[in-house]
Design an enzyme around this catalytic site. Structure first.
Site, short mmCIF file in Angstrom:
data_model
loop_
_atom_site.label_atom_id
_atom_site.label_comp_id
_atom_site.label_asym_id
_atom_site.label_seq_id
_atom_site.Cartn_x
_atom_site.Cartn_y
_atom_site.Cartn_z
N ASP A 235 -0.32 5.06 0.91
CA ASP A 235 -0.64 6.04 1.95
C ASP A 235 -0.61 5.39 3.33
O ASP A 235 -1.38 4.47 3.62
CB ASP A 235 -2.03 6.64 1.70
CG ASP A 235 -2.05 7.48 0.44
OD1 ASP A 235 -1.25 8.42 0.35
OD2 ASP A 235 -2.86 7.17 -0.46
N ASP B 262 0.87 -1.18 0.00
CA ASP B 262 0.00 0.00 0.00
C ASP B 262 0.92 1.24 0.00
O ASP B 262 2.11 1.12 0.29
CB ASP B 262 -0.85 -0.05 1.28
CG ASP B 262 -1.57 1.24 1.54
OD1 ASP B 262 -2.23 1.74 0.63
OD2 ASP B 262 -1.47 1.76 2.68
C1 XBP Z 1 -5.60 5.94 0.91
C2 XBP Z 1 -6.70 6.78 0.46
C3 XBP Z 1 -6.50 7.85 -0.55
C4 XBP Z 1 -5.75 9.06 -0.14
C5 XBP Z 1 -5.97 10.18 -1.15
O1 XBP Z 1 -6.07 4.63 1.22
O2 XBP Z 1 -7.82 6.58 0.87
O3 XBP Z 1 -7.77 8.27 -0.93
O4 XBP Z 1 -6.18 9.48 1.14
O5 XBP Z 1 -5.72 9.83 -2.46
P1 XBP Z 1 -5.08 3.36 1.11
P2 XBP Z 1 -6.63 10.43 -3.66
O6 XBP Z 1 -3.81 3.74 1.79
O7 XBP Z 1 -5.81 2.27 1.86
O8 XBP Z 1 -4.86 3.00 -0.35
O9 XBP Z 1 -7.07 11.80 -3.23
O10 XBP Z 1 -5.71 10.46 -4.84
O11 XBP Z 1 -7.79 9.51 -3.87
MG MG Z 2 -2.95 3.00 3.57
#
Ligand code: XBP
Ligand code: MG
Length: 234
Positions: free
Chosen positions: A14, A12
């Site tokens: 973020d 992953d």
């Molecule tokens: C991460 C997210 C993303 C980011 C923003 O979830 O939910 O939406 O917060 O990115 P994970 P965008 O780590 O579970 O993948 O604004 O580009 O959608």
């Molecule tokens: Mg995440």
């Protein structure tokens, strides 16, 4: 990892590769201010809103909550109003990442280097936009070279975002690897559920914003990526 026979690590982004969510939050708020909207997400607001994955989906949820009259005039998270706001947020976020405002999570550089030394394949499965991942590669060329990753599955590539398993299924399909031979590394409940739904073993490492998440569906919960370095092997 002991007990697993692994070919591949799927990360992953973020909260797992990097602590990104604070910059995401500030970028949403800057985009709202530029558009003349009276919206500003606090840390507490954002922690709650993060249970909705995807930036456009998150904005749409918020509009429905606080301005139902406006929401009634819009066509959901793909409405041009939401798309414009989110596109500007993505620009602001990517600029911040390239200015060095996002750090990699503790132990990630070491874990990636160790996996490379062991000839494990690396991939990315994220709900975030591709531009955000490209900016992260550009900002960390030594620890996070783009060329190390066999495939990159991003928010644009799937119809449904985490906790739906589609992002992990697509990554496994592109890699041609069976789910039990690939370990997912995640930080959130939604991410853990997505990887488990694809039949994969999952290690969860909570991040700043997911410290309160229920991660009990993971096979293992660790404090940081450095702890995983010692466990990764053939
Ligand atoms: C991460 C997210 C993303 C980011 C923003 O979830 O939910 O939406 O917060 O990115 P994970 P965008 O780590 O579970 O993948 O604004 O580009 O959608
Ligand atoms: Mg995440």
């Amino acid at each position: 990892m002991r007990g697993f026979s692994l070919d591949t690590l799927i990360f992953d982004v973020d909260g797992t590769l990097a602590e990104t969510e604070e910059l995401h939050r500030l970028s949403f708020n800057r985009a709202f201010a530029e558009a003349g909207l009276p919206w500003s997400w606090s840390v507490e607001d954002y922690r709650r809103l993060l249970t909705t994955t995807g930036g456009r989906e998150r904005i749409w949820r918020f509009v429905c909550e606080v301005e139902p009259a406006r929401a009634a005039t819009l066509a959901g998270h793909e409405d041009p109003f939401v798309r414009r706001l989110h596109a500007r947020k993505t620009e602001l976020y990517a600029e911040g990442v390239r200015r060095g405002e996002v750090r990699l999570c503790p132990g990630i550089a070491e874990l990636l280097a160790r996996a490379r030394a062991l000839d494990l394949r690396l991939a990315i499965a994220t709900t975030t936009s591709r531009a955000n991942v490209e900016a992260l590669f550009d900002a960390h060329p030594e620890a996070l070279p783009r060329a190390w990753f066999a495939t990159l599955v991003c928010g644009e590539d799937t119809a449904r975002k985490k906790p739906d398993p589609e992002v992990y299924r697509l990554a496994l399909e592109r890699l041609g690897v069976r789910p039990e031979r690939a370990l997912a590394v995640e930080d959130s409940r939604n991410g853990v559920l997505a990887a488990k739904g694809a039949g994969m073993p999952v290690v969860a490492i909570p991040s700043l914003y997911t410290a309160g998440d229920d991660l009990s569906a993971a096979d293992l919960v660790l404090g940081n990526a450095a702890e995983l370095v010692a466990l990764v092997g053939r």
